[in-house]
Design an enzyme around this catalytic site. Structure first.
Site, PDB file in Angstrom:
ATOM      1  N   ASP A  13      38.250 -17.898  20.347  1.00  0.00           N
ATOM      2  CA  ASP A  13      39.593 -18.611  19.931  1.00  0.00           C
ATOM      3  C   ASP A  13      40.283 -18.260  21.385  1.00  0.00           C
ATOM      4  OD1 ASP A  13      41.138 -18.449  17.609  1.00  0.00           O
ATOM      5  OD2 ASP A  13      42.583 -16.753  19.634  1.00  0.00           O
ATOM      6  N   ASP A  50      33.135 -18.370  17.710  1.00  0.00           N
ATOM      7  CA  ASP A  50      34.057 -19.189  18.717  1.00  0.00           C
ATOM      8  C   ASP A  50      35.231 -17.896  19.491  1.00  0.00           C
ATOM      9  OD1 ASP A  50      37.319 -19.519  18.037  1.00  0.00           O
ATOM     10  OD2 ASP A  50      35.778 -20.030  16.136  1.00  0.00           O
TER      11      ASP A  50
END
Length: 289
Positions: free
Chosen positions: A212, A210
């Site tokens: 973040d 991902d």
């Protein structure tokens, strides 16, 4: 040349590894308690290998409760000469996209609730972690990534946070913009420091799941999306592990000095050393003690 034995610590989503000959799950006792799980041992192209799921099969350990000292001691006790650490991370860089691998070059340690050393009162030691990952082992990881054709980045600063919560938006922006971190995770510290104390070559291969919370198009960390990315890329992670393990069959003295990290590190005078602690250090520091 010495016999090479590679230890692999599997992160989130990687709880076993296929392709080993004479594969067997073994229980290993250590003076630091039980490791995260049994350890899968076997050989690949005549190279001995040991695989340890960091969170345990079924993901029973949080980042804080992982028994880091027991894990590193157990791998050293089995005869491992080097450790490849696999872990899931968030990315602070657009180019380090979900599904990519990052061969980490350095760390920022923001953990605070973990035992970080094998040494202490009764046997004090100070090792250098100025360069916490092994260049030679990083080269092998890069060669393996190229060989199997997975997207990767060589070099990146891994910020280790305590967790288990993900970072706030303000923290995410600070780590990215002010601190210069490239990826963020919860498990490579104190693991890398302990591997250095145990004189093990150590490299971290982080899998991006991902962006973040800093990314304007993503906003928050979506645990469902993380799980989907982990599942989609688990096979690539396992292929990379096997490719790394099959690169060499023998190990020269480490050019980085990882295998000699304790050479001048122990400060406590021999007659002042605690016998109880010395007994616990038999595997990790037996060479110098």
């Amino acid at each position: 040349m010495v016999n090479r034995m590679i230890g692999v610590i599997g992160g989130s989503g990687i709880y076993d590894v296929d392709g080993l000959h004479d594969a067997e799950w073994q229980s290993v006792e250590t003076p630091w308690g039980a490791p995260s799980d049994q350890i899968l041992t076997g050989t690949l192209d005549d190279v001995p290998m040991a695989f340890l799921p960091r969170h345990g099969r079924g993901h029973v350990h949080s980042p804080t409760s992982v028994p880091y000292r027991a894990n590193i001691d157990a791998l050293k006790r089995l005869g491992c000469t080097e450790v490849i650490s696999m872990s899931a991370v968030g990315s602070f860089r657009e180019r380090m996209a979900p599904g990519h691998f990052v061969i980490v070059s350095d760390f920022i340690d923001r953990t605070y609730a973990r035992e970080k050393s094998f040494f202490g009162a009764g046997c004090v030691a100070h090792v250098s972690v100025a360069h916490p990952v092994c260049q030679r082992l990083g080269d092998i990881a890069q060669q393996a990534a190229e060989a199997i054709g997975v997207p990767y980045h060589r070099g990146g600063v891994y910020l280790a946070m305590e967790g288990p919560q993900f970072s706030s938006l303000a923290e995410s922006k600070m780590y990215r913009e002010s601190w210069g971190a490239d990826v963020i995770g919860m498990t490579n510290m104190p693991e890398a420091k302990l591997a250095r104390e145990a004189e093990l070559c150590y490299a971290s291969v982080a899998m991006v799941t991902d962006y973040d919370s800093w990314h304007p198009d993503h906003g928050t960390v979506d645990i469902a999306q993380i799980g989907a990315t982990l599942r989609a890329n688990a096979d690539n992670a396992r292929r990379l592990i096997l490719a790394i393990a099959s690169r060499e069959s023998a190990l020269s003295p480490c050019p980085c000095g990882c295998d000699r990290a304790l050479e001048h590190a122990i400060m406590t005078a021999p007659d002042k050393r605690d016998p109880t602690l010395l007994a616990k250090l038999d595997a990790v520091a037996g060479r110098v003690l």
